[in-house]
Write an enzyme that holds these catalytic residues in place. Structure first.
Site, PDB file in Angstrom:
ATOM      1  N   ALA A 142       0.870  -1.189   0.000  1.00 49.15           N
ATOM      2  CA  ALA A 142       0.000   0.000   0.000  1.00 49.15           C
ATOM      3  C   ALA A 142       0.901   1.231   0.000  1.00 49.15           C
ATOM      4  CB  ALA A 142      -0.886  -0.006   1.234  1.00 49.15           C
ATOM      5  N   LYS A 143       0.475   2.263  -0.727  1.00 52.01           N
ATOM      6  CA  LYS A 143       1.343   3.448  -0.832  1.00 52.01           C
ATOM      7  C   LYS A 143       0.994   4.438   0.282  1.00 52.01           C
ATOM      8  CE  LYS A 143       3.423   6.354  -4.384  1.00 52.01           C
ATOM      9  NZ  LYS A 143       4.820   6.010  -4.150  1.00 52.01           N
ATOM     10  N   SER A 144       1.495   4.122   1.487  1.00 55.93           N
ATOM     11  CA  SER A 144       1.240   4.949   2.670  1.00 55.93           C
ATOM     12  C   SER A 144       2.466   5.798   2.966  1.00 55.93           C
ATOM     13  CB  SER A 144       1.026   4.075   3.906  1.00 55.93           C
ATOM     14  OG  SER A 144       0.069   3.099   3.679  1.00 55.93           O
ATOM     15  N   TYR A 148       7.402   5.497   4.081  1.00 57.39           N
ATOM     16  CA  TYR A 148       8.548   6.288   3.622  1.00 57.39           C
ATOM     17  C   TYR A 148       9.484   6.683   4.761  1.00 57.39           C
ATOM     18  CZ  TYR A 148       6.682   5.805  -0.916  1.00 57.39           C
ATOM     19  OH  TYR A 148       6.261   5.215  -2.080  1.00 57.39           O
TER      20      TYR A 148
END
Ligand code: PMP
Length: 290
Positions: A142-144, A148
């Protein structure tokens, strides 16, 4: 100011925020100005909705409405050159069942395009001492934003040690991805890239590369890659929306192959650049006009 009155409150629970990184390229020649096409809109918007589903975030707009918002934002800014689009979604401070959606956009300089001097810059990577986060703790698929923090630790360590960037191993010790892009290596004329189960983001670019690279007569293997296979590769490059197709000169000061950038990497980058510019009929369906 009371939270309820703020357009964006200082109390926002930002740790649950998700986003997408999308690029619109100039038609005809990625180094010029003109009409813009969004690359991989459908794949990106699908991933945004999947990330929302994983994190339990409400999506207040449909996919069609989001595309209209992106188009309007680009037009309102009057962009004529390559444009980066980063839709962001996060829960509201007062009511976490509702979400904010914003669509920041800005211009970017591509690495691609014939005789672009940035493409062949020397890039030295290291294998990070930090492992890639794994899906039993925080799903890398998931691009949370939270993911990062893991990337930033690795990148900062690399820069502190005098390198440009880092490559993660997953918790099993297999090669995973870089801090903001997926990894591909070239060995004996074949491209190898780690599977989704190696704690990578399900990259839109990687999916497209896997589909188009065989057109060049280069087979692609999706499989676990050991650190020693990475070291003993002929070429290595990143693929991603931000990274496009970025050649890597060395990992842990072990140089790849005889030529830099490697010949297979150059062919892939040129083909990708043509696809982005709308010059390859077969892949025009990946482009959505602004
Ligand atoms: N991995 C990570 C950690 C990333 O941040 C990105 C960039 N979004 C990628 C891979 C590449 O994904 P995509 O091709 O969808 O941009």
């Amino acid at each position: 100011m009371p939270t309820g009155e703020a357009l964006v409150s200082a109390m926002e629970p930002i740790y649950l925020g998700i986003f997408e990184g999308i690029k619109a390229y100039v038609e005809g020649d990625v180094l010029s100005e003109g009409r813009l096409n969004i690359f991989g809109w459908r794949q990106h918007v699908d991933r945004l909705f999947r990330s929302a589903q994983v994190d339990g975030l409400a999506m207040p707009y449909s996919k069609v409405e989001l595309l209209e918002a992106v188009r309007e934002t680009i037009k309102a800014n009057g962009y004529r050159g390559n444009t980066y689009i980063q839709p962001r979604v996060w829960p509201k401070a007062g009511n976490q069942d509702e979400s904010h959606v914003v669509v920041p956009t800005w211009g970017f300089e591509t690495l691609l395009g014939k005789s672009n001097p940035r493409f062949g810059e020397e890039r030295r990577f290291m294998v990070s001492s930090w492992r890639r986060l794994s899906s039993d703790a925080l799903p890398p698929q998931a691009k949370s934003w939270a993911n990062y923090a893991n990337s930033a630790l690795a990148r900062r360590e690399a820069v502190r040690c005098g390198y440009d960037n880092a490559i993660f191993l997953d918790r099993r010790g297999f090669v995973s991805e870089s801090t903001g892009a997926c990894l591909m290596t070239v060995r004996d004329g074949r491209v190898i890239t780690p599977p989704v189960t190696a704690s990578i983001l399900e990259s839109v670019t990687r999916g497209c590369f896997i589909e188009f690279i065989p057109d060049l007569g280069v087979p692609v293997e999706v499989r676990d890659l050991t650190r020693v296979e990475l070291y003993a590769s002929d070429e290595a490059f990143l693929c991603g929306t931000g990274g496009e197709c970025t050649p890597i000169a060395s990992v842990d000061d072990i140089r790849f192959g005889e030529e830099y950038p490697g010949p297979v990497t150059v062919r892939i980058a040129e083909y990708y650049s043509d696809i982005l510019a709308g010059n390859v009929a077969e892949y025009k369906s990946w482009l959505t006009p602004v």
